[in-house]
Scaffold this motif. Structure first.
Motif, PDB file in Angstrom:
ATOM      1  N   THR A  87     -25.692  59.187 -19.590  1.00  0.00           N
ATOM      2  CA  THR A  87     -25.088  58.281 -18.614  1.00  0.00           C
ATOM      3  C   THR A  87     -23.602  58.106 -18.900  1.00  0.00           C
ATOM      4  O   THR A  87     -22.767  58.146 -17.982  1.00  0.00           O
ATOM      5  CB  THR A  87     -25.797  56.918 -18.652  1.00  0.00           C
ATOM      6  OG1 THR A  87     -27.185  57.103 -18.338  1.00  0.00           O
ATOM      7  CG2 THR A  87     -25.178  55.958 -17.649  1.00  0.00           C
ATOM      8  N   VAL A  97     -31.696  55.532  -7.050  1.00  0.00           N
ATOM      9  CA  VAL A  97     -32.054  55.597  -8.468  1.00  0.00           C
ATOM     10  C   VAL A  97     -33.316  56.456  -8.577  1.00  0.00           C
ATOM     11  O   VAL A  97     -34.355  56.098  -8.017  1.00  0.00           O
ATOM     12  CB  VAL A  97     -32.320  54.205  -9.064  1.00  0.00           C
ATOM     13  CG1 VAL A  97     -32.682  54.319 -10.539  1.00  0.00           C
ATOM     14  CG2 VAL A  97     -31.099  53.294  -8.878  1.00  0.00           C
ATOM     15  N   GLU A 101     -30.225  51.982 -15.152  1.00  0.00           N
ATOM     16  CA  GLU A 101     -29.596  51.868 -13.836  1.00  0.00           C
ATOM     17  C   GLU A 101     -30.088  50.635 -13.093  1.00  0.00           C
ATOM     18  O   GLU A 101     -29.301  49.937 -12.440  1.00  0.00           O
ATOM     19  CB  GLU A 101     -29.867  53.135 -13.022  1.00  0.00           C
ATOM     20  CG  GLU A 101     -29.189  54.378 -13.571  1.00  0.00           C
ATOM     21  CD  GLU A 101     -29.425  55.604 -12.701  1.00  0.00           C
ATOM     22  OE1 GLU A 101     -29.084  55.553 -11.504  1.00  0.00           O
ATOM     23  OE2 GLU A 101     -29.967  56.611 -13.206  1.00  0.00           O
TER      24      GLU A 101
END
Length: 594
Positions: free
Chosen positions: A13, A347, A582
């Motif tokens: 990420t 997501v 997320e």
């Protein structure tokens, strides 16, 4: 293993964000100096002649702020600008947005309303000297499905797995579910009636228990709305209650229980059309009258149903999501979505690696992991062939299909894929049933027709059977998923967990999770992975043949390379580690005061 995979997920990420934002040092400490580098050319500020950073700390709750500070260019070969400042000693997070104006009148990059956040280590409280950590969120998920006790489709899997993953990150998660009379309550740990409340012209009993380690509450209205012998389908019964009426009642009853039980969660997370009414009802009927703290997050799992209710929830929710990035793009122009794109995020779903684990799966004849994948899959294939009453032709690939037989899943492509696989000498096993009796009959007839020529090579199981699905995922070499649209899809993720190569149509979540062996090396690298399957774009025979032929050619002509591809599939992390991070950012974004 879980700690290592979480760290790797956080690293990917962070690396993906570096084309826009990175900091030096990469892991800043409270009290130290940090330099923030920002690349406006990859954002909404592209072309800006001046860039300013505006920030704060600890999710914008800290007394100190950052700037506005003008960022300056460094190396002329780089498009990054940067600025340096000192982090307060009691910080655990840095928070940023960027602007092309110092006075707040210009354009902003706020990461699509999520803002930019960078963790800070080593922060201590200025008075007590205790370590400063981010306070946990209290999340309540209101839904009508929850695996494994009340599962009809992927929604139930997501509700349970996401709750477990967010809980694993240190947050407090609860689920509220109707007390369906179809649930086997012996699967609910510590199941007990706790309280009740009068509302909606009936008395509502409330039960509690743990489902897969998650605190779960069951609402049982005495008007009998959930004593109908099914989760969905009352529209077709003689009783005067539709599914929309029952779930609308439940959505508001769940809010009423939160109010009467004096709960004040940070987030109410509602799912699909079934509990979409929570969003509007919360703001109109509950937030002004005592249930004041929560904010609403709404997730679309499938836009194919309940578009009007979804549009309403999109308007009233603070943040909305759907279950993959590509699906978010595909539905962005839909009437239910387009007016709220600024708060809409994709997501990608995950799977729970503890539930789907070939190294600990009692439905398999033997456990296996990457080290003994070949032997483990061979044993599963032998058991699958025995169950299907066909000989095990171990020298040819086994192609599996696990699906609901509906138009969404690409009926004509499934048929073509089966035919092409048989023509190439593969064995095929299909597991699935059709809601439409006409389609069910079509596959029954197709099975009997194909058996005439390929009796030793194929079997259709035209029903659903959970243990058999595990055998197909493990015993197949390839899994066919040629969906016409697929919001996320779980079968391709499960297949990879069991070392089975997915053959998919490039749509929705299939596009976000399957990286073509021949063409998607850069795309896979972006996700911190390597190619893991074969994909195609069209909807005709040639399109699916193109993907299938490449997969079968590799299996036939380069078996060692094919086994390496299968092992690579097993090694990839498609758990909820990254999606949970997320969603936590989504939850925090929903609570922002602006």
């Amino acid at each position: 293993i879980k700690t290592k995979s979480k760290a790797e997920a956080a690293l990917v990420t962070r690396r993906q964000r570096e084309h826009v934002l990175f900091v030096e040092p990469a892991e800043p400490r409270a009290g130290d100096t940090v330099r923030v580098h920002y690349n406006p050319s990859n954002t909404s500020l592209a072309g800006a002649t001046e860039v300013y950073i505006i920030g704060g700390y600890n999710r914008w709750t800290h007394a100190e702020s950052i700037g506005p500070l003008q960022m300056v260019a460094g190396d002329t070969a780089s498009s990054h600008v940067s600025v340096e400042f000192t982090i307060p000693s009691d910080a655990f997070k840095m928070d940023f947005v960027f602007s092309n104006s110092a006075d707040g009148t210009g354009s902003f990059d706020n990461n699509n309303k999520l803002d930019y956040h960078v963790p800070v280590t080593g922060g201590v409280h200025k008075v007590t000297g205790e370590p400063v950590v981010e306070p946990p969120l209290h999340v309540v998920s209101i839904c009508v499905e929850m695996a494994p006790i009340a599962k009809v489709g992927g929604l139930g899997d997501v509700v349970t797995s996401l709750a477990r993953a967010v809980q694993d990150e240190g947050h407090n998660v609860e689920v509220i579910l109707p007390k369906h009379d179809t649930i086997d309550y012996t699967q609910v740990e510590g199941f007990v009636e706790t309280t009740g409340f009068s509302w909606g012209m009936t008395y509502n009993r409330v039960f509690y228990g743990k489902v897969e380690g998650v605190d779960t509450y069951f609402i049982d209205p005495e008007n009998g709305m959930f004593r109908v012998g099914m989760i969905y389908g009352t529209d077709y019964l003689e009783i005067p209650m539709t599914d929309a009426e029952r779930f609308g009642f439940f959505s508001k009853a769940a809010l009423e229980w939160l109010l009467q039980s004096k709960r004040q969660p940070d987030i109410i997370h509602c799912h699909d059309w079934q509990t979409a009414p929570c969003a509007k009802s919360f703001w109109q009927d509950y937030q002004p009258f005592g249930l004041s703290n929560p904010r609403v997050v709404f997730t679309i799992h499938n836009l194919n149903y309940g578009a009007e209710l979804i549009e309403e929830a999109m308007s009233f929710a603070q943040v909305s999501t759907t279950v993959s990035r590509t699906y978010a793009e595909e539905i962005s122009s839909h009437q239910s979505i387009r007016d709220n794109l600024d708060k809409f995020h994709g997501v990608v779903n995950g799977i729970d690696p503890e539930i789907w684990d070939p190294a600990n799966d009692d439905f398999l004849p033997r456990f296996y992991d990457e080290a003994d994948m070949v032997e483990g899959k061979a044993a599963a294939r032998e058991a699958l062939c025995n169950h299907s009453n066909i000989p095990n032709k171990a020298g040819v690939p086994m192609v599996g299909v696990v699906t609901r037989l509906s138009s969404q899943k690409g009926i004509h492509l499934i048929k073509r894929g089966i035919m092409r696989s048989l023509e190439r000498g593969c064995q095929v096993v299909l597991l699935g049933s059709a809601p439409d009796p006409v389609i069910q009959q079509e596959f029954d007839m197709l099975f009997h027709e194909l058996k005439q020529s390929y009796h030793d090579f194929m079997c259709f199981h035209l029903y659903y059977n959970e243990p058999l699905s595990h055998l197909i995922y493990a015993g197949s070499d390839m899994l066919l998923v040629p969906s016409m649209f697929e919001p996320c899809g779980l079968s391709q993720l499960i297949a990879m967990r069991y070392g089975t190569v997915p053959i998919v149509r490039r749509t929705g979540g299939l596009n976000d999770t399957v990286f073509d062996y021949d063409m998607d090396h850069k795309k896979a690298e972006w996700e911190g992975m390597t190619p893991n399957g074969f994909s195609f774009d069209g909807t005709n025979d040639d399109a699916i043949d193109y993907a299938l032929n490449r997969g079968m050619d590799l299996a036939y002509n380069k078996p060692a390379e094919f086994r390496k591809l299968q092992a690579n599939c097993m090694s990839q992390d498609w758990s909820w580690n990254r999606p949970a991070l997320e969603y936590i950012e989504v939850y925090h974004a929903a609570r922002k005061p602006y």
